[in-house]
Design a protein around this motif. Structure first.
Motif, PDB file in Angstrom:
ATOM      1  N   LEU A 136       0.828  -1.208   0.000  1.00  0.00           N
ATOM      2  CA  LEU A 136       0.000   0.000   0.000  1.00  0.00           C
ATOM      3  C   LEU A 136       0.858   1.251   0.000  1.00  0.00           C
ATOM      4  N   TYR A 137       1.921   1.229   0.818  1.00  0.00           N
ATOM      5  CA  TYR A 137       2.821   2.389   0.860  1.00  0.00           C
ATOM      6  C   TYR A 137       3.484   2.607  -0.493  1.00  0.00           C
ATOM      7  N   GLN A 138       4.005   1.537  -1.104  1.00  0.00           N
ATOM      8  CA  GLN A 138       4.700   1.698  -2.387  1.00  0.00           C
ATOM      9  C   GLN A 138       3.752   2.205  -3.475  1.00  0.00           C
ATOM     10  N   HIS A 139       2.533   1.697  -3.491  1.00  0.00           N
ATOM     11  CA  HIS A 139       1.563   2.180  -4.478  1.00  0.00           C
ATOM     12  C   HIS A 139       1.254   3.657  -4.249  1.00  0.00           C
ATOM     13  N   SER A 140       1.081   4.029  -2.983  1.00  0.00           N
ATOM     14  CA  SER A 140       0.747   5.416  -2.679  1.00  0.00           C
ATOM     15  C   SER A 140       1.904   6.366  -2.991  1.00  0.00           C
ATOM     16  N   VAL A 141       3.135   5.972  -2.638  1.00  0.00           N
ATOM     17  CA  VAL A 141       4.274   6.858  -2.856  1.00  0.00           C
ATOM     18  C   VAL A 141       4.610   6.982  -4.336  1.00  0.00           C
ATOM     19  N   ASN A 142       4.249   5.992  -5.139  1.00  0.00           N
ATOM     20  CA  ASN A 142       4.505   6.071  -6.580  1.00  0.00           C
ATOM     21  C   ASN A 142       3.423   6.859  -7.320  1.00  0.00           C
ATOM     22  N   THR A 143       2.184   6.762  -6.846  1.00  0.00           N
ATOM     23  CA  THR A 143       1.091   7.439  -7.539  1.00  0.00           C
ATOM     24  C   THR A 143       0.825   8.847  -7.001  1.00  0.00           C
ATOM     25  N   ASN A 144       1.066   9.064  -5.715  1.00  0.00           N
ATOM     26  CA  ASN A 144       0.813  10.375  -5.107  1.00  0.00           C
ATOM     27  C   ASN A 144       1.893  10.661  -4.067  1.00  0.00           C
ATOM     28  N   PRO A 145       3.116  10.908  -4.529  1.00  0.00           N
ATOM     29  CA  PRO A 145       4.252  10.984  -3.594  1.00  0.00           C
ATOM     30  C   PRO A 145       4.164  12.144  -2.607  1.00  0.00           C
ATOM     31  N   ILE A 146       3.743  13.315  -3.043  1.00  0.00           N
ATOM     32  CA  ILE A 146       3.753  14.473  -2.143  1.00  0.00           C
ATOM     33  C   ILE A 146       2.748  14.288  -1.011  1.00  0.00           C
ATOM     34  N   ALA A 147       1.528  13.880  -1.320  1.00  0.00           N
ATOM     35  CA  ALA A 147       0.520  13.673  -0.273  1.00  0.00           C
ATOM     36  C   ALA A 147       0.942  12.567   0.690  1.00  0.00           C
ATOM     37  N   THR A 148       1.539  11.496   0.166  1.00  0.00           N
ATOM     38  CA  THR A 148       1.981  10.391   1.021  1.00  0.00           C
ATOM     39  C   THR A 148       3.061  10.842   1.985  1.00  0.00           C
ATOM     40  N   LYS A 149       4.037  11.565   1.472  1.00  0.00           N
ATOM     41  CA  LYS A 149       5.135  12.019   2.333  1.00  0.00           C
ATOM     42  C   LYS A 149       4.674  13.097   3.301  1.00  0.00           C
ATOM     43  N   ALA A 150       3.715  13.918   2.888  1.00  0.00           N
ATOM     44  CA  ALA A 150       3.153  14.902   3.810  1.00  0.00           C
ATOM     45  C   ALA A 150       2.471  14.214   4.982  1.00  0.00           C
ATOM     46  N   ALA A 151       1.714  13.155   4.706  1.00  0.00           N
ATOM     47  CA  ALA A 151       1.030  12.428   5.769  1.00  0.00           C
ATOM     48  C   ALA A 151       2.025  11.762   6.717  1.00  0.00           C
ATOM     49  N   ILE A 152       3.073  11.173   6.162  1.00  0.00           N
ATOM     50  CA  ILE A 152       4.092  10.513   6.996  1.00  0.00           C
ATOM     51  C   ILE A 152       4.738  11.519   7.938  1.00  0.00           C
ATOM     52  N   SER A 153       5.171  12.655   7.403  1.00  0.00           N
ATOM     53  CA  SER A 153       5.833  13.661   8.239  1.00  0.00           C
ATOM     54  C   SER A 153       4.872  14.259   9.254  1.00  0.00           C
ATOM     55  N   GLY A 154       3.608  14.429   8.884  1.00  0.00           N
ATOM     56  CA  GLY A 154       2.638  14.957   9.834  1.00  0.00           C
ATOM     57  C   GLY A 154       2.471  14.050  11.040  1.00  0.00           C
ATOM     58  N   VAL A 155       2.374  12.751  10.791  1.00  0.00           N
ATOM     59  CA  VAL A 155       2.233  11.794  11.889  1.00  0.00           C
ATOM     60  C   VAL A 155       3.500  11.767  12.749  1.00  0.00           C
ATOM     61  N   VAL A 156       4.660  11.732  12.111  1.00  0.00           N
ATOM     62  CA  VAL A 156       5.924  11.642  12.852  1.00  0.00           C
ATOM     63  C   VAL A 156       6.155  12.883  13.707  1.00  0.00           C
ATOM     64  N   TYR A 157       5.888  14.057  13.170  1.00  0.00           N
ATOM     65  CA  TYR A 157       6.102  15.286  13.939  1.00  0.00           C
ATOM     66  C   TYR A 157       5.115  15.381  15.106  1.00  0.00           C
ATOM     67  N   SER A 158       3.897  14.902  14.921  1.00  0.00           N
ATOM     68  CA  SER A 158       2.937  14.900  16.023  1.00  0.00           C
ATOM     69  C   SER A 158       3.386  13.963  17.133  1.00  0.00           C
ATOM     70  N   LEU A 159       3.778  12.740  16.775  1.00  0.00           N
ATOM     71  CA  LEU A 159       4.235  11.776  17.780  1.00  0.00           C
ATOM     72  C   LEU A 159       5.513  12.255  18.469  1.00  0.00           C
ATOM     73  N   GLY A 160       6.412  12.875  17.707  1.00  0.00           N
ATOM     74  CA  GLY A 160       7.632  13.393  18.302  1.00  0.00           C
ATOM     75  C   GLY A 160       7.349  14.460  19.344  1.00  0.00           C
ATOM     76  N   ASP A 161       6.384  15.329  19.078  1.00  0.00           N
ATOM     77  CA  ASP A 161       6.054  16.363  20.049  1.00  0.00           C
ATOM     78  C   ASP A 161       5.416  15.769  21.297  1.00  0.00           C
ATOM     79  N   ILE A 162       4.596  14.732  21.132  1.00  0.00           N
ATOM     80  CA  ILE A 162       4.011  14.065  22.294  1.00  0.00           C
ATOM     81  C   ILE A 162       5.111  13.476  23.170  1.00  0.00           C
ATOM     82  N   MET A 163       6.119  12.869  22.544  1.00  0.00           N
ATOM     83  CA  MET A 163       7.229  12.302  23.319  1.00  0.00           C
ATOM     84  C   MET A 163       8.011  13.395  24.038  1.00  0.00           C
ATOM     85  N   ALA A 164       8.222  14.527  23.365  1.00  0.00           N
ATOM     86  CA  ALA A 164       8.937  15.631  24.004  1.00  0.00           C
ATOM     87  C   ALA A 164       8.143  16.160  25.199  1.00  0.00           C
ATOM     88  N   GLN A 165       6.822  16.268  25.067  1.00  0.00           N
ATOM     89  CA  GLN A 165       6.010  16.726  26.188  1.00  0.00           C
ATOM     90  C   GLN A 165       6.044  15.724  27.338  1.00  0.00           C
TER      91      GLN A 165
END
Length: 371
Positions: A136-165
């Motif tokens: 699913l990831y490979q299909h998404s990153v090949n067909t819609n790379p910007i939206a896929t990578k935006a979603a990945i970074s959004g989740v990671v930055y949110s979780l990272g801030d929770i850990m920092a808090q």
């Protein structure tokens, strides 16, 4: 020097308690942001620990513990009458002692519920597909790379801030949801899309160069660009975007960027040069962001766990952290890894500065005489 009589000592103690109550009643939680509240709570805890030690030492001295004149219930005189004024009754949850505890309980339930809903939605989406998660990831990153990578970074930055808090000592009910949302938005609208463009541009740029021993020279040069020009650009963009989301003035945003760029660069050099050997030497361009964000999340997790272990080890040894670093340059969060690294350094340092500006930095272990 003559020692004060028990009556004089009690007058001083009552006067000090009057000052404390006046200060307590003067400043409300609404006057402080979440980061400042966290710092105040921890510093107040240290203060009361020291007060208890001093009180025990005084009680053991002749003329104090045996004197009936010196015995008075300060808690009854001040705690119930004055401090109790700050504890409003709960609105609906009658089984909790006060409204503050009720608010934390409700906030914690909302935070846990939001995480559970997001996780359940993701699992349900994956289960509804016939392919594996990687497919699913490979299909998404090949067909819609910007939206896929935006979603990945959004989740990671949110979780990272929770850990920092969490590292800052906040319980689930004390998480700042607005801060988590701001960090997630920075990852979603900026880091993911900009990283996609950057990796493609970097590969295109070096593809037109003829370099000797390009198999290893090219990855090293890419790593150098990443840890200088790209890091400066992204870190500045990140704090500018955070400032815009917090409706800060341009002068405040510029000061934040100016005060954080060097610390962020140094924090990155502890990890990323080693990681980017893999990033630029082995991975295809479409998978680099996933790898980098995954490493970032693991790195923040390791720092948070290690920092908590170091804090508990010092406390068990009798060395209480003597300072605390407010999260972010203004108490409102920032790069998660840099936040934790700075906190690990600041929490166990005492800085002495004379009138000429000369500074001496001591570790808490040195100050308390522990080795």
């Amino acid at each position: 020097m003559a020692q004060p009589s028990p009556e004089q000592a009690m007058q001083l103690a009552q006067q000090e308690m009057d000052y404390r109550v006046e200060l307590f009643n003067k400043y409300k939680e609404g006057d402080l942001n979440v980061g400042e509240n966290s710092c105040v709570d921890r510093c107040a805890s240290k203060y009361w620990q020291v007060t208890g030690i001093v009180g025990q030492m005084l009680a053991d001295r002749p003329g104090f513990s045996s004197s009936e004149d010196a015995s008075v219930d300060l808690g009854a005189s001040y705690g119930d009458e004055n401090l109790g004024q700050q504890q409003e009754p709960p609105r609906a949850l009658w089984w909790v002692p006060c409204r503050e505890d009720e608010d934390q309980l409700i906030s914690g339930a909302l935070n846990v519920g939001a995480l559970a809903f997001a996780g359940a939605a993701l699992v349900a989406h994956i289960a509804s597909q016939d392919s594996s998660l990687w497919d699913l990831y490979q299909h998404s990153v090949n067909t819609n790379p910007i939206a896929t990578k935006a979603a990945i970074s959004g989740v990671v930055y949110s979780l990272g801030d929770i850990m920092a808090q969490s590292y800052e000592g906040r319980s689930v009910g004390e998480w700042d949801r607005a801060r988590v949302l701001r960090s997630g938005l920075c990852g979603f609208i900026a880091h993911g899309p900009l990283s996609h463009i950057y990796y493609l541009a970097l590969d295109s740029w070096f593809a037109h160069m003829t370099l000797p021993n390009s198999e290893w020279v090219t990855p090293v040069l890419k790593m150098g660009v990443d840890q200088t020009a790209w890091s400066l650009f992204w870190n500045s963009t990140y704090y500018v975007l955070l400032g815009v989301l917090k409706l800060e003035s341009p002068a405040t945003i510029a000061a934040t960027v100016r005060n954080t760029w060097w610390d962020l660069l140094k924090a990155g050099w502890r990890l990323w040069p080693f990681v980017h050997i893999v990033t630029y030497g082995l991975l295809p361009v479409q998978h680099r962001l996933l790898f980098v964000d995954a490493v970032e999340l693991v790195w923040v997790t390791i720092l948070s766990v290690y920092g908590q272990q170091q804090r508990h080890a010092l406390e068990e040894a009798g060395v209480v952290p003597v300072a605390c670093a407010l999260p972010g340059p203004d108490g409102e969060g920032g790069d998660a890894a840099e936040e934790i690294l700075r906190g690990m350094q600041v929490e166990h340092q005492v800085v002495f500065e004379d009138a000429q500006g000369h500074k001496e930095v001591l570790q808490a272990e040195e100050l308390y005489g522990h080795k």
